[in-house]
Each structure stands twice: as structure tokens, then as C-alpha cells.
Design a protein around this motif. Sequence first.
Motif, PDB file in Angstrom:
ATOM      1  N   VAL A 138      25.023  -3.549 -14.101  1.00  0.00           N
ATOM      2  CA  VAL A 138      24.496  -2.202 -13.886  1.00  0.00           C
ATOM      3  C   VAL A 138      25.428  -1.441 -12.947  1.00  0.00           C
ATOM      4  CG1 VAL A 138      22.076  -2.847 -14.292  1.00  0.00           C
ATOM      5  CG2 VAL A 138      23.016  -2.928 -11.977  1.00  0.00           C
ATOM      6  N   LEU A 139      25.205  -0.143 -12.869  1.00  0.00           N
ATOM      7  CA  LEU A 139      26.001   0.723 -11.996  1.00  0.00           C
ATOM      8  C   LEU A 139      25.293   0.919 -10.660  1.00  0.00           C
ATOM      9  CD1 LEU A 139      26.886   3.383 -14.701  1.00  0.00           C
ATOM     10  CD2 LEU A 139      28.420   1.624 -13.778  1.00  0.00           C
ATOM     11  N   TYR A 140      26.086   1.050  -9.624  1.00  0.00           N
ATOM     12  CA  TYR A 140      25.605   1.263  -8.260  1.00  0.00           C
ATOM     13  C   TYR A 140      26.287   2.496  -7.677  1.00  0.00           C
ATOM     14  CZ  TYR A 140      24.141  -3.634  -8.495  1.00  0.00           C
ATOM     15  OH  TYR A 140      23.552  -4.816  -8.849  1.00  0.00           O
TER      16      TYR A 140
ATOM     17  N   GLU B  38      37.634   1.555   0.514  1.00  0.00           N
ATOM     18  CA  GLU B  38      37.864   0.209  -0.012  1.00  0.00           C
ATOM     19  C   GLU B  38      37.573   0.116  -1.506  1.00  0.00           C
ATOM     20  OE1 GLU B  38      35.376  -2.343   2.337  1.00  0.00           O
ATOM     21  OE2 GLU B  38      36.632  -2.128   4.132  1.00  0.00           O
ATOM     22  N   GLU B  39      36.557   0.826  -1.976  1.00  0.00           N
ATOM     23  CA  GLU B  39      36.130   0.715  -3.371  1.00  0.00           C
ATOM     24  C   GLU B  39      36.851   1.666  -4.313  1.00  0.00           C
ATOM     25  OE1 GLU B  39      31.894   1.231  -3.387  1.00  0.00           O
ATOM     26  OE2 GLU B  39      31.555  -0.617  -2.254  1.00  0.00           O
TER      27      GLU B  39
ATOM     28  N   THR C 180      39.163  -0.171  -6.890  1.00  0.00           N
ATOM     29  CA  THR C 180      39.920  -1.194  -6.170  1.00  0.00           C
ATOM     30  C   THR C 180      38.979  -2.289  -5.684  1.00  0.00           C
ATOM     31  OG1 THR C 180      39.698  -0.046  -4.061  1.00  0.00           O
ATOM     32  CG2 THR C 180      41.643   0.483  -5.368  1.00  0.00           C
ATOM     33  N   GLY C 181      39.536  -3.339  -5.153  1.00  0.00           N
ATOM     34  CA  GLY C 181      38.721  -4.414  -4.589  1.00  0.00           C
ATOM     35  C   GLY C 181      37.792  -5.003  -5.619  1.00  0.00           C
ATOM     36  N   GLU C 182      36.511  -5.057  -5.283  1.00  0.00           N
ATOM     37  CA  GLU C 182      35.528  -5.664  -6.182  1.00  0.00           C
ATOM     38  C   GLU C 182      35.020  -4.717  -7.263  1.00  0.00           C
ATOM     39  OE1 GLU C 182      32.897  -3.975  -2.830  1.00  0.00           O
ATOM     40  OE2 GLU C 182      34.755  -5.104  -2.827  1.00  0.00           O
ATOM     41  N   VAL C 183      35.519  -3.478  -7.295  1.00  0.00           N
ATOM     42  CA  VAL C 183      35.053  -2.485  -8.262  1.00  0.00           C
ATOM     43  C   VAL C 183      35.911  -2.537  -9.530  1.00  0.00           C
ATOM     44  CG1 VAL C 183      34.787  -0.011  -8.690  1.00  0.00           C
ATOM     45  CG2 VAL C 183      34.088  -0.983  -6.493  1.00  0.00           C
ATOM     46  N   ASP C 184      35.246  -2.710 -10.676  1.00  0.00           N
ATOM     47  CA  ASP C 184      35.948  -2.740 -11.961  1.00  0.00           C
ATOM     48  C   ASP C 184      36.072  -1.367 -12.600  1.00  0.00           C
ATOM     49  OD1 ASP C 184      36.546  -5.430 -12.026  1.00  0.00           O
ATOM     50  OD2 ASP C 184      34.789  -5.980 -13.207  1.00  0.00           O
ATOM     51  N   GLU C 185      35.077  -0.507 -12.369  1.00  0.00           N
ATOM     52  CA  GLU C 185      35.124   0.823 -12.979  1.00  0.00           C
ATOM     53  C   GLU C 185      34.302   1.805 -12.167  1.00  0.00           C
ATOM     54  OE1 GLU C 185      32.730   1.886 -16.549  1.00  0.00           O
ATOM     55  OE2 GLU C 185      32.004  -0.187 -16.463  1.00  0.00           O
ATOM     56  N   PHE C 186      34.625   3.079 -12.327  1.00  0.00           N
ATOM     57  CA  PHE C 186      33.780   4.145 -11.800  1.00  0.00           C
ATOM     58  C   PHE C 186      33.373   5.006 -12.974  1.00  0.00           C
ATOM     59  CE2 PHE C 186      37.892   6.220 -11.759  1.00  0.00           C
ATOM     60  CZ  PHE C 186      37.601   7.539 -12.100  1.00  0.00           C
ATOM     61  N   ARG C 187      32.248   5.679 -12.805  1.00  0.00           N
ATOM     62  CA  ARG C 187      31.720   6.487 -13.904  1.00  0.00           C
ATOM     63  C   ARG C 187      30.810   7.562 -13.333  1.00  0.00           C
ATOM     64  NH1 ARG C 187      28.530   3.838 -19.034  1.00  0.00           N
ATOM     65  NH2 ARG C 187      28.073   5.793 -20.073  1.00  0.00           N
ATOM     66  N   TYR C 188      30.941   8.772 -13.865  1.00  0.00           N
ATOM     67  CA  TYR C 188      30.009   9.838 -13.519  1.00  0.00           C
ATOM     68  C   TYR C 188      28.822   9.746 -14.467  1.00  0.00           C
ATOM     69  CZ  TYR C 188      33.458  11.984 -10.487  1.00  0.00           C
ATOM     70  OH  TYR C 188      34.344  12.224  -9.473  1.00  0.00           O
TER      71      TYR C 188
ATOM     72  N   ARG D  74      30.807   0.110 -10.981  1.00  0.00           N
ATOM     73  CA  ARG D  74      30.348  -1.191 -11.448  1.00  0.00           C
ATOM     74  C   ARG D  74      31.204  -2.238 -10.772  1.00  0.00           C
ATOM     75  NH1 ARG D  74      31.914  -4.715 -14.995  1.00  0.00           N
ATOM     76  NH2 ARG D  74      33.285  -3.303 -16.120  1.00  0.00           N
ATOM     77  N   SER D  75      30.560  -3.065  -9.999  1.00  0.00           N
ATOM     78  CA  SER D  75      31.256  -4.135  -9.296  1.00  0.00           C
ATOM     79  C   SER D  75      31.524  -5.293 -10.250  1.00  0.00           C
ATOM     80  CB  SER D  75      30.419  -4.643  -8.116  1.00  0.00           C
ATOM     81  OG  SER D  75      30.244  -3.615  -7.174  1.00  0.00           O
ATOM     82  N   ARG D  76      32.560  -6.024  -9.962  1.00  0.00           N
ATOM     83  CA  ARG D  76      32.955  -7.177 -10.768  1.00  0.00           C
ATOM     84  C   ARG D  76      31.774  -8.117 -10.968  1.00  0.00           C
ATOM     85  NH1 ARG D  76      37.370  -7.921  -8.223  1.00  0.00           N
ATOM     86  NH2 ARG D  76      38.403  -6.531  -9.662  1.00  0.00           N
TER      87      ARG D  76
END
Length: 117
Positions: free
Chosen positions: A11-13, A35-36, A81-89, A5-7
Motif C-alpha cells: 500500500v501507499l503511505y 531521506e525518502e 531513495t532509501g527504502e522508497v521504491d516509488e512515489f505517486r500523486y 511505497r516503501s520496499r
Amino acid sequence: MLTVRSRGRDVLYLPGGKREQGEDDWSALSREVREELAVELVPATFRRLGVVRAPAHDQPEYEYVRMACFTAGYDGDIVPTGEVDEFRYVGHENRDLLAPASQAALDLAKTHGLLYP
């Protein structure tokens, strides 16, 4: 499937992005994931799944995204990192949390048997 999820997004990408001049798919994806998510993709595991086309999220009607989809292993610990606020499976039960092109990519991964039941 790993999503981000970008800042400022609702929605998730999928991790990834556009190619820079002179980059091939592998180079662009490797750079974007680095980067992300601060991990290195493993070249020997890089596999093309296919291409999806879907409506672009948060864009005017009739705007579409064409996205080449890949799978790959990685080295390192995933850190947003960068513009990414979270990751999720996510799995198919979370399909409604994804942008339209990511939903199409999830369906593509399912047809390739890459999602757990």
C-alpha cells in the motif's frame, strides 16, 4: 497528495516517519522527506493540517497509528531513495491504494480544500 511505497509494502503511505530524540515535527519531517525523496522542504511553507488516528496497516488488531499531518512546498526533483521504491500523486479516486492512516490524511487534506476535484 504525494505518497510513497516503501520496499516490500503493498500500500501507499505518506512521506515521513518517526521523530528521533530531540527533533520537533518540522525537523523530523524535513529529515524523513530528504531521506525518502531527496528534496528539501521550504520552511516558510510548512503548515500543520491536524492529527489523524487510524488502524495500523499490517499490525495486530487494535494497533493504531497517531499521525500529525502537514503540508509544505519543496525544492529539488523528487527521486525515490532509501527504502522508497516509488512515489505517486493520488486523489480521492485512489483512496483504496492507501494505508488506513494515509486514507485519513487524504480525507483531512480534502476538508482543507487541498485536493483537486
